[in-house]
Structure formats: structure tokens, C-alpha cells
Motif scaffolding. Structure first.
Motif, PDB file in Angstrom:
ATOM      1  N   GLU A 182       0.824  -1.208   0.000  1.00 12.70           N
ATOM      2  CA  GLU A 182       0.000   0.000   0.000  1.00 12.70           C
ATOM      3  C   GLU A 182       0.860   1.260   0.000  1.00 12.70           C
ATOM      4  N   PHE A 183       2.123   1.115   0.421  1.00 10.07           N
ATOM      5  CA  PHE A 183       3.025   2.266   0.503  1.00 10.07           C
ATOM      6  C   PHE A 183       3.948   2.368  -0.711  1.00 10.07           C
ATOM      7  N   LYS A 184       3.722   1.557  -1.718  1.00 11.87           N
ATOM      8  CA  LYS A 184       4.564   1.580  -2.916  1.00 11.87           C
ATOM      9  C   LYS A 184       4.477   2.941  -3.608  1.00 11.87           C
ATOM     10  N   ASP A 185       5.647   3.536  -3.863  1.00 11.26           N
ATOM     11  CA  ASP A 185       5.778   4.806  -4.587  1.00 11.26           C
ATOM     12  C   ASP A 185       5.132   5.995  -3.869  1.00 11.26           C
ATOM     13  N   LYS A 186       4.843   5.849  -2.580  1.00 12.44           N
ATOM     14  CA  LYS A 186       4.186   6.943  -1.862  1.00 12.44           C
ATOM     15  C   LYS A 186       5.146   7.768  -1.005  1.00 12.44           C
ATOM     16  N   GLY A 187       6.299   7.210  -0.690  1.00 14.93           N
ATOM     17  CA  GLY A 187       7.231   7.950   0.153  1.00 14.93           C
ATOM     18  C   GLY A 187       6.689   8.134   1.559  1.00 14.93           C
ATOM     19  N   GLY A 188       7.216   9.115   2.260  1.00 17.51           N
ATOM     20  CA  GLY A 188       6.742   9.400   3.602  1.00 17.51           C
ATOM     21  C   GLY A 188       7.780   9.082   4.664  1.00 17.51           C
ATOM     22  N   ASP A 189       7.488   9.492   5.878  1.00 20.14           N
ATOM     23  CA  ASP A 189       8.366   9.282   7.019  1.00 20.14           C
ATOM     24  C   ASP A 189       8.287   7.812   7.445  1.00 20.14           C
ATOM     25  N   VAL A 190       9.444   7.126   7.457  1.00 24.11           N
ATOM     26  CA  VAL A 190       9.439   5.705   7.796  1.00 24.11           C
ATOM     27  C   VAL A 190       8.971   5.477   9.230  1.00 24.11           C
ATOM     28  N   ARG A 191       9.159   6.479  10.096  1.00 23.67           N
ATOM     29  CA  ARG A 191       8.687   6.313  11.476  1.00 23.67           C
ATOM     30  C   ARG A 191       7.166   6.228  11.507  1.00 23.67           C
ATOM     31  N   GLU A 192       6.513   7.063  10.718  1.00 24.16           N
ATOM     32  CA  GLU A 192       5.057   7.044  10.662  1.00 24.16           C
ATOM     33  C   GLU A 192       4.564   5.768   9.975  1.00 24.16           C
ATOM     34  N   ILE A 193       5.250   5.374   8.892  1.00 24.51           N
ATOM     35  CA  ILE A 193       4.878   4.142   8.193  1.00 24.51           C
ATOM     36  C   ILE A 193       5.015   2.946   9.126  1.00 24.51           C
ATOM     37  N   GLY A 194       6.119   2.910   9.873  1.00 29.66           N
ATOM     38  CA  GLY A 194       6.349   1.819  10.806  1.00 29.66           C
ATOM     39  C   GLY A 194       5.281   1.739  11.876  1.00 29.66           C
ATOM     40  N   ARG A 195       4.864   2.908  12.370  1.00 30.94           N
ATOM     41  CA  ARG A 195       3.815   2.915  13.396  1.00 30.94           C
ATOM     42  C   ARG A 195       2.484   2.435  12.825  1.00 30.94           C
ATOM     43  N   LYS A 196       2.194   2.814  11.584  1.00 26.67           N
ATOM     44  CA  LYS A 196       0.955   2.364  10.946  1.00 26.67           C
ATOM     45  C   LYS A 196       0.950   0.859  10.743  1.00 26.67           C
ATOM     46  N   LEU A 197       2.121   0.305  10.443  1.00 26.67           N
ATOM     47  CA  LEU A 197       2.227  -1.131  10.210  1.00 26.67           C
ATOM     48  C   LEU A 197       2.432  -1.928  11.492  1.00 26.67           C
ATOM     49  N   GLY A 198       2.700  -1.229  12.589  1.00 28.15           N
ATOM     50  CA  GLY A 198       2.869  -1.888  13.872  1.00 28.15           C
ATOM     51  C   GLY A 198       4.142  -2.707  13.978  1.00 28.15           C
ATOM     52  N   VAL A 199       5.242  -2.202  13.409  1.00 27.64           N
ATOM     53  CA  VAL A 199       6.509  -2.933  13.431  1.00 27.64           C
ATOM     54  C   VAL A 199       7.588  -2.081  14.091  1.00 27.64           C
ATOM     55  N   SER A 200       8.638  -2.756  14.550  1.00 21.67           N
ATOM     56  CA  SER A 200       9.741  -2.048  15.204  1.00 21.67           C
ATOM     57  C   SER A 200      10.808  -1.595  14.221  1.00 21.67           C
ATOM     58  N   HIS A 201      10.871  -2.240  13.046  1.00 20.47           N
ATOM     59  CA  HIS A 201      11.892  -1.912  12.055  1.00 20.47           C
ATOM     60  C   HIS A 201      11.306  -1.906  10.651  1.00 20.47           C
ATOM     61  N   ILE A 202      11.943  -1.122   9.796  1.00 19.72           N
ATOM     62  CA  ILE A 202      11.576  -1.034   8.386  1.00 19.72           C
ATOM     63  C   ILE A 202      12.786  -1.413   7.548  1.00 19.72           C
TER      64      ILE A 202
END
Length: 283
Positions: free
Chosen positions: A62-82
Motif C-alpha cells: 500500500e506504501f509503494k511509490d508513496k514515500g513518507g516518514d518511515v517512522r510514521e509508516i512503521g507505526r501504521k504497520l505496527g513494526v519495530s523496524h523497516i
């Protein structure tokens, strides 16, 4: 490969990771199938590492080609690492850059660049996955390295990834089947190729004309034969179990199908395709 040392890895709670779609930096934009396939294959390898929680393919793409802050993406996905990276392919050479980022603070844990020949793509995926697993499992003891896979010819891998791209989009299903057939012809011991061919036969009737369908011959027989080949090669692989479940469903053995679908999900919770067929079992 080149390694760039970064901040030490520290995590709170069980290690978890999301592999964001790798960027295609190849001059040929049609190599998108290869970068997407590399992402998916790496995700599948990571999912086999014990104690490691891996975000599902449908979630990360869902995040393909969208960019964004990896910290926010990680929180949305519920993971500790990206994990994010890029792929540049030129002829039979491929350069993969991968980096592991801690979601809590956005710092890089490590970054590596790999230059390889395409004939060693499985070994490359296993190597990257092993490095990620080692970093994430530092606090839990020695990481369990992914099981090495039998190499296949680059041409077979290309056909497999092209077929998977079409199968996922449910586009040009005759072409997808042709790609899978070419893949297993070049690599007869490639279980995922046989399983994907079986899965393609299972859905092809909904995406072809009557004449196109007739050109394929006895689809039911082919569905069963290809699933059996996959199971014989890798009986516990999620895709093999999925193909076997589809055969059971086609034979009206619904209890067996339900059991096999559930086993596939248990073996690889990140594998999304099986969930669709599992849900259809109850329709």
C-alpha cells in the motif's frame, strides 16, 4: 558487498519488520516486476525466521511509490523496524541496496550494497534476510539463518516473476500461464513455479474467453498435476499447501481444503493469496 555501520540495534518487545517495496532504479522501467518480485521474495524468506514478526505483503505494498516518514509508516504497520532499498539491474548483473531502519527514532541500524550476478539471486535474498535476522535477533541470541534454496536459472526466475505479476493483477492469464510453464520447463525442481502454475489454472476460467479456455485443454487435470509436483518438491511450503487446498476444494473435499488453507496461513502468515481462496470456501 559494502557495509555501512550505523547506530546499534536496540528494540523493545518482539522484533518485527516490514519490507517496503524496493525502488526500481534500472534504466528499463519494465524491470518493475523484478524489483517487486525481489521485495516479495525477501519478505517470504524473512517470514521463515523464528520469533520474527513480518508485515504482510498486502500491507506493505500500500506504501509503494508513496514515500513518507518511515517512522510514521512503521507505526501504521505496527513494526519495530523497516527495511527499504533499491534495485538496479543491467544485463546479468544486479545491484541491491538495503537498509534497516529503527522505527522508534528513524535511525539506520545498517546499510549494505550487494553486487551480484543474477544466477545467484536466491543466495542474495537469503544473505540479506540472514543479515536482517541477525540484527533483529541480537537481543534474543543467535539468529537462525534461512535455509539455503536451490539456485534456478535467471531466465526461469524472470518468467516466474513476470507470471506472478500478471497473476496478482489477474491480467493476461494465458500469458501468465505461459510464463509459469517456461519457468518450470527451465527449472523442473522449482516448487514455487509449479504451485503458481496450479494457482493460475485455478483462476483462469474467470479471466479468459471460451475459446481461450478451450485452448488450454483439460484444466482440471493440469490443476491437479501441477499441484502434485509442487507438493512433492516442497510439501510444507505455503504456496504448495495453497495449491493442494485448491485441488481439495475442486474435488468437494471441503474439510481437507479448510485444513490445508489454515496450514498455509500458519506456515506463512504474510502470504496473502491463500486468504482469498480460504474466504471463498465459506461463500
Amino acid at each position: 558487498y559494502r557495509t555501512e555501520a550505523q547506530a546499534p540495534a536496540t528494540t523493545s518487545g518482539p522484533p518485527s519488520v516490514a519490507v517496503l517495496p524496493f525502488a526500481n532504479l534500472s534504466d528499463d522501467r519494465e524491470q518493475e516486476f523484478f524489483s517487486d518480485g525481489m521485495t516479495e521474495e525477501l519478505l517470504n524468506v524473512l517470514a521463515k525466521i523464528p520469533t520474527l514478526k513480518v508485515a504482510a505483503r498486502t500491507s506493505v505494498f500500500e506504501f509503494k511509490d508513496k514515500g513518507g516518514d518511515v517512522r510514521e509508516i512503521g507505526r501504521k504497520l505496527g513494526v519495530s523496524h523497516i527495511v527499504e532499498g533499491s534495485i538496479r539491474r543491467e544485463g546479468d548483473q544486479v545491484r541491491v541496496t538495503a537498509q534497516l531502519i529503527r522505527v522508534a527514532d528513524g535511525f539506520h541500524v545498517w546499510s549494505e550494497t550487494y553486487d551480484r550476478e543474477l544466477k545467484g539471486v536466491f543466495a542474495l535474498q537469503d544473505e540479506i534476510a540472514g543479515r536482517i535476522g541477525a540484527q533483529l535477533q541480537t537481543s534474543l541470541g543467535v539468529a537462525v539463518a534461512p535455509t539455503a534454496r536451490t539456485p534456478i536459472p535467471p531466465e526461469a526466475y524472470d518468467d516466474y516473476l513476470k507470471g506472478r505479476a500478471l497473476y496478482r493483477k489477474r491480467q493476461s492469464m494465458l500469458q501468465a500461464i505461459a510464463h509459469f510453464e517456461a519457468a518450470v520447463s527451465r527449472a523442473p525442481e522449482f516448487a514455487a513455479g509449479w504451485a503458481s502454475l496450479s494457482l493460475a489454472y485455478e483462476v483462469v476460467h474467470g479471466y479468459t474467453t471460451v475459446a481461450e479456455l478451450a485452448s488450454l485443454g483439460d484444466i482440471g487435470a493440469k490443476l491437479r498435476i501441477t499441484a502434485a509436483r509442487a507438493v512433492a518438491l516442497e510439501p510444507r511450503a505455503a504456496m504448495s499447501l495453497h495449491a493442494q487446498a485448491n485441488v481439495a476444494r475442486a474435488d468437494f473435499r471441503y474439510a481437507d481444503a479448510e485444513k490445508l488453507y489454515a496450514e498455509a496461513i500458519q506456515v506463512d502468515p504474510t502470504y496473502p493469496d491463500v486468504r482469498e481462496d480460504y474466504a471463498q470456501l465459506f461463500n
